[in-house]
Design a protein around this motif. Structure first.
Motif, short mmCIF file in Angstrom:
data_model
loop_
_atom_site.label_atom_id
_atom_site.label_comp_id
_atom_site.label_asym_id
_atom_site.label_seq_id
_atom_site.Cartn_x
_atom_site.Cartn_y
_atom_site.Cartn_z
N HIS A 1 0.84 -1.14 0.10
CA HIS A 1 0.12 0.23 0.15
C HIS A 1 0.47 0.82 0.35
N GLY A 2 1.85 0.95 -0.25
CA GLY A 2 3.01 2.70 -0.40
C GLY A 2 2.20 2.98 -1.41
N ALA A 3 2.46 5.19 -1.32
CA ALA A 3 1.90 5.92 -2.21
C ALA A 3 2.73 5.81 -3.27
N ARG A 4 3.26 5.06 -4.17
CA ARG A 4 3.85 4.89 -5.25
C ARG A 4 2.92 4.87 -6.44
N GLY A 5 3.55 5.17 -7.73
CA GLY A 5 2.47 5.59 -8.81
C GLY A 5 1.40 6.68 -9.41
N ASP A 6 1.72 7.31 -10.43
CA ASP A 6 0.74 7.96 -10.60
C ASP A 6 -0.88 7.91 -10.24
N ALA A 7 -0.57 9.56 -10.57
CA ALA A 7 -2.42 10.52 -9.91
C ALA A 7 -3.15 9.74 -11.02
N GLY A 8 -2.44 9.66 -11.83
CA GLY A 8 -3.61 9.47 -13.04
C GLY A 8 -4.89 10.59 -13.47
N GLY A 9 -4.11 11.65 -13.23
CA GLY A 9 -4.63 13.04 -13.77
C GLY A 9 -5.71 13.80 -12.70
N PHE A 10 -5.70 12.89 -11.82
CA PHE A 10 -6.84 12.83 -10.86
C PHE A 10 -6.05 13.80 -9.98
N LEU A 11 -4.85 14.45 -10.01
CA LEU A 11 -4.78 15.78 -8.87
C LEU A 11 -4.87 17.24 -9.90
N HIS A 12 -5.22 18.23 -8.87
CA HIS A 12 -5.39 19.83 -9.17
C HIS A 12 -4.09 19.48 -9.88
N GLN A 13 -3.25 20.21 -10.98
CA GLN A 13 -2.26 20.40 -10.82
C GLN A 13 -2.73 21.90 -9.49
N GLY A 14 -0.80 21.73 -8.72
CA GLY A 14 -0.74 22.53 -8.63
C GLY A 14 -1.85 23.31 -6.51
N LEU A 15 -2.89 22.13 -6.47
CA LEU A 15 -3.62 22.17 -4.95
C LEU A 15 -3.23 21.08 -5.12
N GLY A 16 -3.05 20.67 -5.26
CA GLY A 16 -2.92 18.52 -4.81
C GLY A 16 -4.32 18.50 -4.46
N GLU A 17 -5.66 18.80 -5.02
CA GLU A 17 -6.90 18.37 -4.48
C GLU A 17 -7.21 17.21 -5.37
N TYR A 18 -7.74 15.68 -4.46
CA TYR A 18 -8.21 15.02 -5.33
C TYR A 18 -9.70 15.10 -5.91
N ARG A 19 -9.80 14.51 -7.35
CA ARG A 19 -10.87 14.28 -7.83
C ARG A 19 -11.89 13.26 -8.21
N LYS A 20 -13.13 13.62 -7.77
CA LYS A 20 -14.15 12.19 -8.10
C LYS A 20 -13.65 11.35 -8.94
N LEU A 21 -13.27 10.23 -8.87
CA LEU A 21 -13.23 9.53 -10.57
C LEU A 21 -14.85 9.28 -10.81
N PRO A 22 -15.43 10.00 -11.99
CA PRO A 22 -16.18 10.14 -13.18
C PRO A 22 -16.65 8.65 -12.68
N THR A 23 -18.03 7.99 -12.88
CA THR A 23 -18.65 6.82 -13.18
C THR A 23 -19.10 6.52 -14.53
N LYS A 24 -18.31 5.04 -15.40
CA LYS A 24 -18.77 5.13 -16.17
C LYS A 24 -19.80 4.71 -16.74
N LYS A 25 -19.90 5.58 -18.26
CA LYS A 25 -20.94 5.67 -19.27
C LYS A 25 -21.18 5.07 -20.10
N TYR A 26 -22.69 4.56 -19.85
CA TYR A 26 -22.68 3.48 -21.32
C TYR A 26 -23.68 4.17 -22.22
N PRO A 27 -23.28 4.13 -23.19
CA PRO A 27 -25.09 4.31 -24.55
C PRO A 27 -26.69 3.51 -23.79
N ALA A 28 -26.63 4.29 -23.91
CA ALA A 28 -28.08 4.09 -23.01
C ALA A 28 -28.76 3.16 -23.95
#
Length: 550
Positions: A6-33
């Motif tokens: 569980h070490g803090a390794r890996g890329d944040a995957g674009g879910f950290l705001h640049q310069g702010l360090g705030e985590y953005r919620k993972l958007p739910t996968k959306k499929y065509p209706a």
């Protein structure tokens, strides 16, 4: 024991705001209706949502609405040796008639709601007073069971059809049979009076024939139609020009004015059709229909519909101008009878498994629904004046007040930082705990959330770590999810990737856990089934191309 790193390794995957360090919620996968045809007819019949189910003493062989002249229709149901009168919605019993020595058939109310006529297995037609439940008359000339009873237009005569292959007309005042029609060669199970003339009756028999009887032409049938199979029920169009007969899997529409020619033969059920009902206004108006409009606008146009019920458990609604099925309703048993209330607000259905079903509209058709703002009326000096309504929480405008107001140019804007509520899988992703994030998503049992987590973990390069170091208890939910979704096209690619990774990681441990082995075996069988299906579809496609090419 889970020994994931569980070490803090890996890329944040674009879910950290640049310069702010705030985590953005993972958007739910959306499929065509998924495509769903929401037609006006579908919306109309979906309004019949409130269902009343009541268990009867036997199969419900007849349901009919009567008593329209009394101001409120009454539902009459026949089941076994009992006839019960219900409120239109079927929720309340009004009267029960049980003075029958054997099975009763075809209980029908007179239009004024004061008399009830019932056939029976012993060949007797009984007339009851609805108030006192006393027997007023007994008509006993039939020598076999009477399966259909109907009232005449003048309310002074009764017509009955029997298994002795005869149709009789009775005078209520004297109790005598005033007319007898012979001509059928088998059981007569259907009888209806023409809405265009009180002298014309139609009957359907198991000898495959539908016959028209005219009192002005004597005892012989004036017209005969060949339905090809035993006739179970018949119904007239509202104008009396067309006649519908049902039997077997066929619905036949006959042009009476055109000399009895077969206008249309429909087949929309999988088993024997047992009942048919035609209502003069039971659906959204069809602007292409040629039926009469009662007002100056198309909104006032009547929308007649034909309703059929079958032993396959379906009730189907047909449009009368195009003969197409516009809606289907599935019931929990074989359908024996159905009827729509005169105001088209209640649909009653009798089933062979002793169940009476009544579907009621959530919003009655005759309810005036005003879309405009009416304001508040108050009394002042003997007359009524209309005042504007005070804006409070009882009106929807109260909750959107101020949204259109513009701020001043020199106004100071104060920003409030809102605390973001993170779901369990978001909290795990924020801490780079990929295995726990996958477990949290699986616990939610929402495929779109699970697919989004798998996609994000794979994008971060942590999918191998999320699947590794699991025991049989923590691996089993993943295998069950794969088994459930591997055959679904929108999930197949992702599930195949996960399955291949699990086999690479745990291939050497196959046989250590019977539970995991059984789950893997089920996934294998599901994949084989899909491959066989694809092969069959390819063969069908080849045959179709050969046919179309020829």
């Amino acid at each position: 024991m889970d020994v994931r790193d569980h070490g803090a390794r890996g890329d944040a995957g674009g879910f950290l705001h640049q310069g702010l360090g705030e985590y953005r919620k993972l958007p739910t996968k959306k499929y065509p209706a998924l495509e769903r045809r929401e037609t006006a007819e579908w919306r109309y019949w979906r309004n019949f949502a409130s269902t009343t189910l009541s268990e009867q003493v036997n199969a419900v062989t007849s349901v009919s609405y009567g008593g329209m002249e009394s101001g409120r229709a009454t539902l009459a149901t026949t089941s076994g040796a009992r006839v019960t009168l219900h409120a239109p919605s079927g929720a309340r019993k009004l009267r029960t008639f049980a003075r029958f020595k054997d099975v009763a058939y075809s209980g029908v109310l007179r239009d004024d709601g004061r008399a009830l006529a019932v056939g029976g297995q012993q060949g007797v037609v009984q007339l009851f007073d609805c108030g006192s439940r006393a027997v007023l008359r007994k008509f006993s000339a039939h020598v076999a069971a009477v399966r259909a009873v109907r009232w005449s237009g003048d309310k002074l005569h009764l017509a009955s059809a029997s298994d002795d292959a005869t149709v009789r007309l009775w005078d209520i005042s004297t109790g005598n049979c005033v007319r007898r029609h012979d001509g059928h060669k088998d059981y007569v199970r259907a009888l209806e009076r023409s809405p265009a003339s009180g002298e014309i009756w139609a009957s359907g028999s198991y000898d495959h024939a539908v016959k028209l009887w005219d009192a002005r032409a004597g005892r012989e049938a004036v017209m005969t139609f060949d339905h090809k199979v035993p006739v179970e029920d018949i119904a007239w169009y509202p104008n009396g020009n067309l006649l519908v007969s049902v039997g077997g899997e066929d619905v036949c529409v006959w042009d009476v004015l055109g000399g009895g020619r077969l206008l249309q033969r429909l087949r929309s059920h999988q088993k024997t059709i047992t009942t048919v009902h035609v209502h003069d206004d039971a659906g959204p108006p069809s602007f292409a229909s040629g039926f009469e409009m009662t007002g100056n606008s198309a909104i006032d146009a009547k929308a007649p519909r034909m309703i059929t019920g079958s032993l396959d458990g379906f009730v189907k609604i047909h449009e009368l101008d195009t003969f197409t099925v516009t809606h289907s309703i599935k019931y929990p048993g074989p359908v024996l009878s159905c009827s729509l209330s005169p105001d088209a607000n209640c649909l009653a259905t009798g089933l062979a498994n002793k169940v009476l079903s009544v579907r009621r509209r959530k919003t009655p058709r005759n309810k005036d629904e005003s879309s405009g703002y009416q304001g508040v009326r108050s009394k002042k000096k003997g007359y009524t004046v209309k005042k504007p309504r005070r804006l409070d929480a009882g009106h929807w405008r109260y909750f959107i007040r101020g949204q259109n107001s513009k701020t001043a140019a020199n106004a100071t804007r104060v920003l409030r930082q809102r605390r973001i509520h993170l779901a369990a899988h978001d909290r795990m992703l924020k801490q780079f705990r990929y295995g726990d994030a996958l477990d949290a998503a699986l616990h939610m049992r929402r495929s779109e959330v699970i697919a989004a987590v798998i996609e994000e973990v794979g994008r971060r390069g942590g999918l191998q770590k999320a699947l590794a170091n699991r025991d049989d208890e923590s691996l089993l939910p993943i295998l069950e999810y794969i088994e459930k979704n591997i055959a679904k096209p929108r999930h197949t690619a992702q599930m195949v990737n996960i399955a291949n990774r699990i086999i690479d990681i745990y291939g050497s441990d196959v046989g250590a856990s019977a539970t995991v082995d059984n789950s893997l075996r089920r996934i294998q069988e599901k994949v084989k089934t899909q491959l066989r299906l694809h092969e069959s579809l390819r063969q069908l496609q080849g045959m179709a191309l050969m046919i179309t090419g020829a």
